[in-house]
Design an enzyme around this catalytic site. Sequence first.
Site, PDB file in Angstrom:
ATOM      1  N   ALA A  65       0.865  -1.177   0.000  1.00  0.00           N
ATOM      2  CA  ALA A  65       0.000   0.000   0.000  1.00  0.00           C
ATOM      3  C   ALA A  65       0.901   1.226   0.000  1.00  0.00           C
ATOM      4  O   ALA A  65       2.095   1.123   0.305  1.00  0.00           O
ATOM      5  CB  ALA A  65      -0.862  -0.016   1.254  1.00  0.00           C
ATOM      6  N   GLY A 104       0.492  -5.016   0.562  1.00  0.00           N
ATOM      7  CA  GLY A 104      -0.678  -4.914  -0.304  1.00  0.00           C
ATOM      8  C   GLY A 104      -0.435  -5.496  -1.693  1.00  0.00           C
ATOM      9  O   GLY A 104      -1.378  -5.936  -2.355  1.00  0.00           O
ATOM     10  N   GLU A 107      -1.101  -9.033  -1.359  1.00  0.00           N
ATOM     11  CA  GLU A 107      -2.545  -9.209  -1.122  1.00  0.00           C
ATOM     12  C   GLU A 107      -3.308  -9.118  -2.441  1.00  0.00           C
ATOM     13  O   GLU A 107      -4.255  -9.869  -2.681  1.00  0.00           O
ATOM     14  CB  GLU A 107      -3.030  -8.166  -0.108  1.00  0.00           C
ATOM     15  CG  GLU A 107      -2.435  -8.446   1.285  1.00  0.00           C
ATOM     16  CD  GLU A 107      -2.795  -7.394   2.311  1.00  0.00           C
ATOM     17  OE1 GLU A 107      -2.413  -6.224   2.113  1.00  0.00           O
ATOM     18  OE2 GLU A 107      -3.446  -7.735   3.309  1.00  0.00           O
ATOM     19  N   GLU A 127       3.991  -5.860   6.932  1.00  0.00           N
ATOM     20  CA  GLU A 127       3.223  -4.834   7.649  1.00  0.00           C
ATOM     21  C   GLU A 127       3.587  -4.743   9.123  1.00  0.00           C
ATOM     22  O   GLU A 127       3.615  -3.664   9.712  1.00  0.00           O
ATOM     23  CB  GLU A 127       1.729  -5.105   7.498  1.00  0.00           C
ATOM     24  CG  GLU A 127       1.146  -4.740   6.135  1.00  0.00           C
ATOM     25  CD  GLU A 127       1.259  -5.836   5.091  1.00  0.00           C
ATOM     26  OE1 GLU A 127       2.064  -6.777   5.289  1.00  0.00           O
ATOM     27  OE2 GLU A 127       0.559  -5.760   4.071  1.00  0.00           O
TER      28      GLU A 127
HETATM   29  N1  3HC Z   1       4.669   3.370  -0.023  1.00  0.00           N
HETATM   30  C1  3HC Z   1       5.171   4.561  -0.358  1.00  0.00           C
HETATM   31  N2  3HC Z   1       6.465   4.766  -0.699  1.00  0.00           N
HETATM   32  C2  3HC Z   1       7.266   3.688  -0.694  1.00  0.00           C
HETATM   33  C3  3HC Z   1       6.816   2.401  -0.340  1.00  0.00           C
HETATM   34  C4  3HC Z   1       5.447   2.256   0.003  1.00  0.00           C
HETATM   35  N3  3HC Z   1       4.908   1.075   0.325  1.00  0.00           N
HETATM   36  N4  3HC Z   1       7.851   1.547  -0.414  1.00  0.00           N
HETATM   37  C5  3HC Z   1       8.919   2.264  -0.813  1.00  0.00           C
HETATM   38  N5  3HC Z   1       8.568   3.551  -0.974  1.00  0.00           N
HETATM   39  C6  3HC Z   1       9.423   4.664  -1.417  1.00  0.00           C
HETATM   40  C7  3HC Z   1      10.589   4.899  -0.487  1.00  0.00           C
HETATM   41  O1  3HC Z   1      10.221   5.767   0.559  1.00  0.00           O
HETATM   42  C8  3HC Z   1      11.602   5.527  -1.419  1.00  0.00           C
HETATM   43  O2  3HC Z   1      11.232   6.870  -1.600  1.00  0.00           O
HETATM   44  P1  3HC Z   1      12.348   8.015  -1.791  1.00  0.00           P
HETATM   45  O3  3HC Z   1      13.092   7.608  -3.014  1.00  0.00           O
HETATM   46  O4  3HC Z   1      11.556   9.266  -1.909  1.00  0.00           O
HETATM   47  O5  3HC Z   1      13.209   7.963  -0.556  1.00  0.00           O
HETATM   48  C9  3HC Z   1      11.344   4.808  -2.738  1.00  0.00           C
HETATM   49  O6  3HC Z   1      10.021   4.254  -2.641  1.00  0.00           O
HETATM   50  C10 3HC Z   1      12.311   3.675  -3.023  1.00  0.00           C
HETATM   51  O7  3HC Z   1      12.366   2.828  -1.888  1.00  0.00           O
HETATM   52  P2  3HC Z   1      13.743   2.261  -1.327  1.00  0.00           P
HETATM   53  O8  3HC Z   1      14.763   3.337  -1.307  1.00  0.00           O
HETATM   54  O9  3HC Z   1      13.422   1.552  -0.067  1.00  0.00           O
HETATM   55  O10 3HC Z   1      14.128   1.230  -2.480  1.00  0.00           O
HETATM   56  P3  3HC Z   1      14.768  -0.206  -2.370  1.00  0.00           P
HETATM   57  O11 3HC Z   1      14.878  -0.702  -3.750  1.00  0.00           O
HETATM   58  O12 3HC Z   1      15.950  -0.172  -1.474  1.00  0.00           O
HETATM   59  O13 3HC Z   1      13.662  -1.107  -1.594  1.00  0.00           O
HETATM   60  C11 3HC Z   1      11.503  -2.030  -1.151  1.00  0.00           C
HETATM   61  C12 3HC Z   1      12.438  -1.372  -2.188  1.00  0.00           C
HETATM   62  C13 3HC Z   1      12.045  -3.415  -0.752  1.00  0.00           C
HETATM   63  C14 3HC Z   1      10.161  -2.178  -1.778  1.00  0.00           C
HETATM   64  C15 3HC Z   1      11.449  -1.152   0.127  1.00  0.00           C
HETATM   65  O14 3HC Z   1      11.164   0.180  -0.276  1.00  0.00           O
HETATM   66  C16 3HC Z   1      10.393  -1.565   1.118  1.00  0.00           C
HETATM   67  O15 3HC Z   1      10.611  -2.460   1.902  1.00  0.00           O
HETATM   68  N6  3HC Z   1       9.213  -0.870   1.088  1.00  0.00           N
HETATM   69  C17 3HC Z   1       8.188  -1.056   2.048  1.00  0.00           C
HETATM   70  C18 3HC Z   1       7.393  -2.306   1.772  1.00  0.00           C
HETATM   71  C19 3HC Z   1       6.266  -2.430   2.745  1.00  0.00           C
HETATM   72  O16 3HC Z   1       6.435  -2.271   3.945  1.00  0.00           O
HETATM   73  N7  3HC Z   1       5.071  -2.755   2.242  1.00  0.00           N
HETATM   74  C20 3HC Z   1       3.908  -2.877   3.057  1.00  0.00           C
HETATM   75  C21 3HC Z   1       3.217  -1.580   3.071  1.00  0.00           C
HETATM   76  S1  3HC Z   1       1.840  -1.548   4.187  1.00  0.00           S
HETATM   77  C22 3HC Z   1       0.579  -2.332   3.357  1.00  0.00           C
HETATM   78  O17 3HC Z   1       0.775  -2.816   2.281  1.00  0.00           O
HETATM   79  C23 3HC Z   1      -0.742  -2.314   4.050  1.00  0.00           C
HETATM   80  C24 3HC Z   1      -1.735  -3.248   3.445  1.00  0.00           C
HETATM   81  O18 3HC Z   1      -1.695  -4.481   4.096  1.00  0.00           O
HETATM   82  C25 3HC Z   1      -3.123  -2.725   3.562  1.00  0.00           C
END
Ligand code: 3HC
Length: 687
Positions: A65, A104, A107, A127
């Site tokens: 998400a 997400g 999901e 998450e």
């Molecule tokens: N939402 C918004 N922005 C995100 C994001 C997300 N889920 N994931 C990454 N970004 C952004 C980062 O903040 C970064 O932004 P910036 O360049 O402005 O600093 C950019 O995307 C690139 O991210 P990384 O520098 O981390 O890039 P990497 O290639 O090193 O890593 C990744 C990629 C493995 C996808 C890592 O970004 C990551 O682990 N992201 C989070 C994943 C996550 O936690 N997903 C679950 C979200 S909660 C959810 O899905 C709720 C649902 O269940 C309802």
Amino acid sequence: MQLSDTVDLTTEGEIALIRIDNPPVNAAGISVREGLAAAVDWLAQTPGIRAAALYAAGRTFVAGADIREFGKPPQDPWLPEVCNRLESCPTPIACILHGTTLGGGLEIAMGCHARLALPGARVGLPEVLLGILPGAGGTQRMPRLAGVAFAVEAITTGRQIPLHEARAAGLIDAEATEDMPEAAARAAAHAILAGTLPTRRTGDLSVTPDPGALDAARTRIRARQPHLFSPLKCVDAVEAASLPLDAGLKTERALYEACQASPQRAGLIHAFFAERATAKVPEAAATPHDITSIGVIGAGTMGAGIATACLLAGFPVLLNDRSTEALERGRNTIRANLDGAVKRGKLDNAEDTLARLDLADTLDAMAKADLIIEAAFEDMTVKTSLFAALDGIARPGAVLATNTSYLDINQIAAATSRPEAVLGLHFFSPAHVMKLLEIVVADRTAPETAATGFALAKRLRKIPVRSGVCDGFIGNRILRSSRLAMEYAMLDGAPFEQIDAAIEAAGWAMGPFRVSDLAGLDIAFAQRKRRAATRPAAERYVDTPDRLCAQGFLGRKTGAGYYLEDGTPNPAALAALEAERREKGLAPRPFTDAEIVARYLTAMIVEATQIVAEGIALKPIDVDAVLLFGYGFPRHLGGPLLQADLIGAATLVDRIEDYAREDAHFWQVPPRLRDMAGTGARFEDEN
Ligand code: 3HC
């Protein structure tokens, strides 16, 4: 056809290909959700299309998400609804996974009717690491595909699962043979048409209850993560997967909303962004120097740790110290560090890495290095004479760095004819393990020199935080002040073991007195002696630690400090404290654990506010990053300045004024905080 800003759909005969294109990580923000909902509507109304496949452009399928939308008013359609609509779509949809399909994203994939992954793909539901739980059906669909035991482990750890494991568990149906997501999507849709790729609705699968796996997860979480809110909620949600899908989804939603409302969610997401925010500095626009070889001066624990970090990043390293014995000891420390890295699975071969290390007992050898990092004895005269000598040896264009923790880098730079080439690279021990690197930009440091520090941090996979010059820079300055607050509490009556226990129960890895024992009581003693001449008369002084040092109790390195080796309080420390109280005529008073933690945190907030106000840190989130990644600040609390926002400036001002009734010198309201209390401004607005 374009369905939203980030989703399009193309048809080829009887198949449709749906593409998500939302760089950088295809996060499922509102336009992705609208596009997917529109795709399902279109498929439902278009009977000529008999199979579809969903894929994403760029480096990864949906990585979750859009975290940036959290805490803002929700916008329809929600992700859970999108996943449900994908699942109930009359046209079968295959999902093509590549890169890191997380949260997400997984999901969405589990809402589709078949999943294929490109080589190297990884999946996960991380998450929990953000203080929430998978809230778009993940806790209900993963147990249906992979079983309760697998799901509860994956969801409560948030770990990334490699393709082979995801396939064996049943999350992925097959590995795609094509190189590109689009080609894999086309092939998958044709395979559905041909009847060679079976499809099914995940929600139709049943779940075999597994109370043993759930109990084991709860026991593990209570033991290892007692202060965290969301992991147990994850288990409750997975437990609900044994209910009919609708009921389970309802339970998941209620638990998800409770997590979203928790302050831990704010803390953990703040920490996620802090990790990425600190490299955004003005110097990032400058061109860093090319670094192909690194010299490290000082073969003690710190120098050896820095050399290890550089070797692990692939650099050749030249280690310098004055004697061959010191150099041999250094090499042995490095070998032990590398063996540890092999054991932790971070390195294949220690000997090959060690082969890049050269030893030199004269400073002249540093003429070859592009970057020289000094980790010699923490003394201004030692450092200035070393830098003056290096000035005559280092090649033009070399970057000269000092690993000092406290000393004035402007003064060190002034010992050379090239202050523009000098900066601070403050590593944290053990330097090859700790993530934080303070990059100290002195008054005359050139932007290119600073940029080289940031480029180095990236190669070393460290989190770089820019700091200006001041005594202790960002981290040690806050450490000193928060430790002082706890020494005052100790003197006034709180047993040091209560202080440590209260702070550890709040989530810190170690309380301040245990940290002092680990670091060595002599370190802070040396600082106190250095500050003695300039210490204001109004400053309270706690001399129990000095008394311990005088008796040779320096902490772990001598076997005992505040604590004995077995972790019980050192009777000598209790006696020293008693003696100091007696001499000062102090009657000890009781402290509650909550008061201890509030004082500890408030002392950090006061110092952190000053650091931001003085421009030592560029932005508040940088200070939080220093504490989070270098000082064991609990990730779920997000850092002192996030806490300041959550507590509120007005409450903090009242609290500090209350403490000031006992000690008006130490507890002063920072003018910036007072202003914020008046205007309602928050640190968050300055990030
Ligand atoms: N939402 C918004 N922005 C995100 C994001 C997300 N889920 N994931 C990454 N970004 C952004 C980062 O903040 C970064 O932004 P910036 O360049 O402005 O600093 C950019 O995307 C690139 O991210 P990384 O520098 O981390 O890039 P990497 O290639 O090193 O890593 C990744 C990629 C493995 C996808 C890592 O970004 C990551 O682990 N992201 C989070 C994943 C996550 O936690 N997903 C679950 C979200 S909660 C959810 O899905 C709720 C649902 O269940 C309802």
